[in-house]
Design a protein around this motif. Structure first.
Motif, PDB file in Angstrom:
ATOM      1  N   ALA A  81       0.808  -1.221   0.000  1.00 15.72           N
ATOM      2  CA  ALA A  81       0.000   0.000   0.000  1.00 15.72           C
ATOM      3  C   ALA A  81       0.844   1.275   0.000  1.00 15.72           C
ATOM      4  O   ALA A  81       0.321   2.359  -0.264  1.00 15.72           O
ATOM      5  CB  ALA A  81      -0.940  -0.002   1.209  1.00 15.72           C
ATOM      6  N   GLU A  82       2.132   1.157   0.262  1.00 19.01           N
ATOM      7  CA  GLU A  82       3.000   2.343   0.303  1.00 19.01           C
ATOM      8  C   GLU A  82       3.171   2.932  -1.088  1.00 19.01           C
ATOM      9  O   GLU A  82       3.388   2.195  -2.054  1.00 19.01           O
ATOM     10  CB  GLU A  82       4.389   1.974   0.850  1.00 19.01           C
ATOM     11  N   PRO A  83       3.092   4.270  -1.202  1.00 24.64           N
ATOM     12  CA  PRO A  83       3.332   4.907  -2.510  1.00 24.64           C
ATOM     13  C   PRO A  83       4.759   4.634  -2.988  1.00 24.64           C
ATOM     14  O   PRO A  83       5.693   4.576  -2.184  1.00 24.64           O
ATOM     15  CB  PRO A  83       3.146   6.398  -2.228  1.00 24.64           C
ATOM     16  N   GLN A  84       4.899   4.448  -4.286  1.00 20.60           N
ATOM     17  CA  GLN A  84       6.204   4.182  -4.896  1.00 20.60           C
ATOM     18  C   GLN A  84       6.540   5.312  -5.866  1.00 20.60           C
ATOM     19  O   GLN A  84       5.640   5.896  -6.475  1.00 20.60           O
ATOM     20  CB  GLN A  84       6.178   2.844  -5.647  1.00 20.60           C
ATOM     21  N   PRO A  85       7.836   5.636  -6.042  1.00 22.78           N
ATOM     22  CA  PRO A  85       8.213   6.729  -6.934  1.00 22.78           C
ATOM     23  C   PRO A  85       7.947   6.456  -8.415  1.00 22.78           C
ATOM     24  O   PRO A  85       7.862   7.381  -9.218  1.00 22.78           O
ATOM     25  CB  PRO A  85       9.710   6.912  -6.673  1.00 22.78           C
ATOM     26  N   GLN A  86       7.830   5.193  -8.775  1.00 23.30           N
ATOM     27  CA  GLN A  86       7.525   4.827 -10.157  1.00 23.30           C
ATOM     28  C   GLN A  86       6.673   3.565 -10.123  1.00 23.30           C
ATOM     29  O   GLN A  86       6.575   2.907  -9.093  1.00 23.30           O
ATOM     30  CB  GLN A  86       8.798   4.609 -10.968  1.00 23.30           C
ATOM     31  N   PRO A  87       6.035   3.217 -11.245  1.00 19.60           N
ATOM     32  CA  PRO A  87       5.209   2.011 -11.255  1.00 19.60           C
ATOM     33  C   PRO A  87       6.016   0.802 -10.773  1.00 19.60           C
ATOM     34  O   PRO A  87       7.146   0.585 -11.213  1.00 19.60           O
ATOM     35  CB  PRO A  87       4.814   1.860 -12.725  1.00 19.60           C
ATOM     36  N   THR A  88       5.420   0.054  -9.838  1.00 26.47           N
ATOM     37  CA  THR A  88       6.114  -1.088  -9.241  1.00 26.47           C
ATOM     38  C   THR A  88       5.236  -2.325  -9.311  1.00 26.47           C
ATOM     39  O   THR A  88       4.085  -2.300  -8.900  1.00 26.47           O
ATOM     40  CB  THR A  88       6.495  -0.789  -7.776  1.00 26.47           C
ATOM     41  N   THR A  89       5.819  -3.385  -9.828  1.00 26.42           N
ATOM     42  CA  THR A  89       5.184  -4.699  -9.837  1.00 26.42           C
ATOM     43  C   THR A  89       5.799  -5.486  -8.698  1.00 26.42           C
ATOM     44  O   THR A  89       7.021  -5.587  -8.587  1.00 26.42           O
ATOM     45  CB  THR A  89       5.444  -5.410 -11.182  1.00 26.42           C
TER      46      THR A  89
END
Length: 185
Positions: A81-89
């Motif tokens: 659920a943590e925001p990521q700086p770029q799209p993360t799989t």
């Protein structure tokens, strides 16, 4: 030649076992219903992708992945659920929910919540996650626009949901949820 489809047409194609193309954060993707073995088999054949590799699932939000996350400890869910700086799989331990062709030869399933508005709209209209694999033949460059999708796949697809890419320059980062290790930056 495959023409641009409406959202309703693309969703209908998915529910009928079709394979569609759509823009994602950085490249165009091919998708289908992850629970339809026939559609998955067809997508892999069209793409010429080794079934052992598995595919990524994409969703509008984490809640859409609830069946794939059953049994996952709360601390691991919090990481997702943590925001990521770029799209993360995220590679998440398979709880038995993922189809064999989704998982491939792995014991994990690849999940990504997309921040692309059209992908989110598509997943919400479909009612759940979709397969999301780059729109290309195995080993070839990914399609960057609808015209490239048409040139590569012609009429092999059931719908093409046209729109802009999401503005990222690289496909998603792939991280293992258990270890935090980055497998693709």
């Amino acid at each position: 030649m495959l023409q641009a489809s409406s959202l309703d047409t693309a969703v209908a194609a998915l529910h009928e076992g079709g394979v569609i193309a759509y823009p994602t954060e950085a490249v165009w993707g091919l998708g289908c219903d992850p629970d339809d073995t026939s559609a998955l088999t067809r997508l892999l054949r069209i793409k010429r992708r080794d079934p052992a590799k598995g595919v990524i699932l994409v969703a509008a939000d984490l809640d859409q992945f609830a069946p794939w996350l059953e049994g996952l400890p709360d601390d691991r869910r919090a990481v997702l659920a943590e925001p990521q700086p770029q799209p993360t799989t995220w590679l998440v331990p398979d709880n038995g929910r993922a189809a064999e062709l989704v998982r491939g030869e792995h014991d994990k399933v690849a999940l990504r919540v997309s921040d692309h508005p059209l992908v989110g709209e598509l997943c919400r209209a479909f009612g759940g996650p979709l397969v999301s694999t780059s729109a290309n033949r195995a080993g070839e460059p990914s399609a960057m626009n609808a015209e490239e999708v048409r040139r590569v796949f012609g009429d092999e697809l059931d719908a093409l949901l046209d729109g802009p890419l999401g503005g990222h320059t690289r496909p998603s980062t792939i991280r293992d949820l258990a270890s935090g290790r980055v497998l693709r930056a």
